[in-house]
Enzyme design. Structure first.
Site, mmCIF file in Angstrom:
data_model
loop_
_atom_site.group_PDB
_atom_site.id
_atom_site.type_symbol
_atom_site.label_atom_id
_atom_site.label_comp_id
_atom_site.label_asym_id
_atom_site.label_seq_id
_atom_site.Cartn_x
_atom_site.Cartn_y
_atom_site.Cartn_z
ATOM 1 C CB CYS A 89 -0.883 -0.007 1.253
ATOM 2 S SG CYS A 89 -1.954 1.437 1.389
ATOM 3 C CG HIS A 131 -5.449 -2.064 -1.553
ATOM 4 N ND1 HIS A 131 -4.525 -2.678 -0.735
ATOM 5 C CD2 HIS A 131 -5.204 -0.734 -1.469
ATOM 6 C CE1 HIS A 131 -3.766 -1.748 -0.176
ATOM 7 N NE2 HIS A 131 -4.153 -0.561 -0.609
ATOM 8 C CD GLU A 132 -6.274 1.351 -4.662
ATOM 9 O OE1 GLU A 132 -6.406 2.297 -3.861
ATOM 10 O OE2 GLU A 132 -5.193 0.753 -4.798
ATOM 11 C CG HIS A 135 -7.274 2.967 0.384
ATOM 12 N ND1 HIS A 135 -6.650 3.271 1.569
ATOM 13 C CD2 HIS A 135 -6.348 2.343 -0.381
ATOM 14 C CE1 HIS A 135 -5.394 2.847 1.527
ATOM 15 N NE2 HIS A 135 -5.183 2.264 0.352
HETATM 16 ZN ZN LIG Z 1 -3.472 1.354 -0.270
#
Ligand SMILES: [Zn+2]
Length: 182
Positions: A89, A131-132, A135
């Site tokens: 990340c 993952h995004e 976020h």
């Molecule tokens: Zn990340």
């Protein structure tokens, strides 16, 4: 080029759920450009708006030489899980850890002009979408690890040279992320 400082773990913006985009205007197009420039400079495989301090539901990706962005993403995930895949990340520079993720993901949303988009990803692309989108919900990859792995990851975070530094002042080596960070 508009390269923005990347916010690091510990910055509260990374724990704040982002707001849906309502106006598909010039400012949104500038945000997509800033995210793209910052991601490519890092280099990274993905970058979400909160990572540059903007609380909107937008991310960019660059996986398998496919460059793109998605606004207001909604994910549909397959059942199959990759337990062992290494993930990094950009908000945890230089660190990567095995992180369980679904192998297939369909991401629906909009492009920066407000046109509907459907993206299908497998493996790293699917990992990137998960993952995004995490976020945008204030969720970080450490939250997805099993407890033993999370403990190891947090030890590495505490020992990292950037840990505890005020984020906007930090400039880290572009080589440390090995091109896999998200
Ligand atoms: Zn990340």
């Amino acid at each position: 080029m508009a390269i923005k400082p990347i916010r690091l773990f510990g910055d509260p913006v990374l724990r704040t759920p982002a707001e849906p985009v309502v106006d598909f205007d010039k400012e949104l197009r500038k945000l997509v450009k800033d995210l793209t420039d910052t991601m490519m400079d890092a280099p990274g495989a993905g970058l979400a708006a909160p990572q540059i301090g903007v609380g909107l539901r937008v991310f960019t990706y660059y996986v398998d030489e496919q460059l793109g962005h998605l606004v207001n993403p909604e994910l549909t995930l397959g059942d199959e899980v990759d337990e062992e895949g290494e993930e990094g990340c950009l908000s945890f520079p230089g660190l990567s850890f095995p992180t369980p993720r679904r192998i297939r993901a369909v991401a629906k949303g909009f492009d920066m002009h407000g046109e509907p988009v459907t993206l299908e990803g497998t493996d790293l692309m699917a990992r990137c979408f998960q993952h995004e989108t995490d976020h945008l919900d204030g969720i970080l990859f450490i939250d997805r690890m099993d407890p033993a792995q999370r403990k190891l990851a947090m030890k590495a975070v505490r020992e990292a040279e950037w840990s505890g530094l005020p984020a906007p002042q930090v400039k880290f080596s572009p080589h440390a992320t090995q091109g896999k960070a998200l």
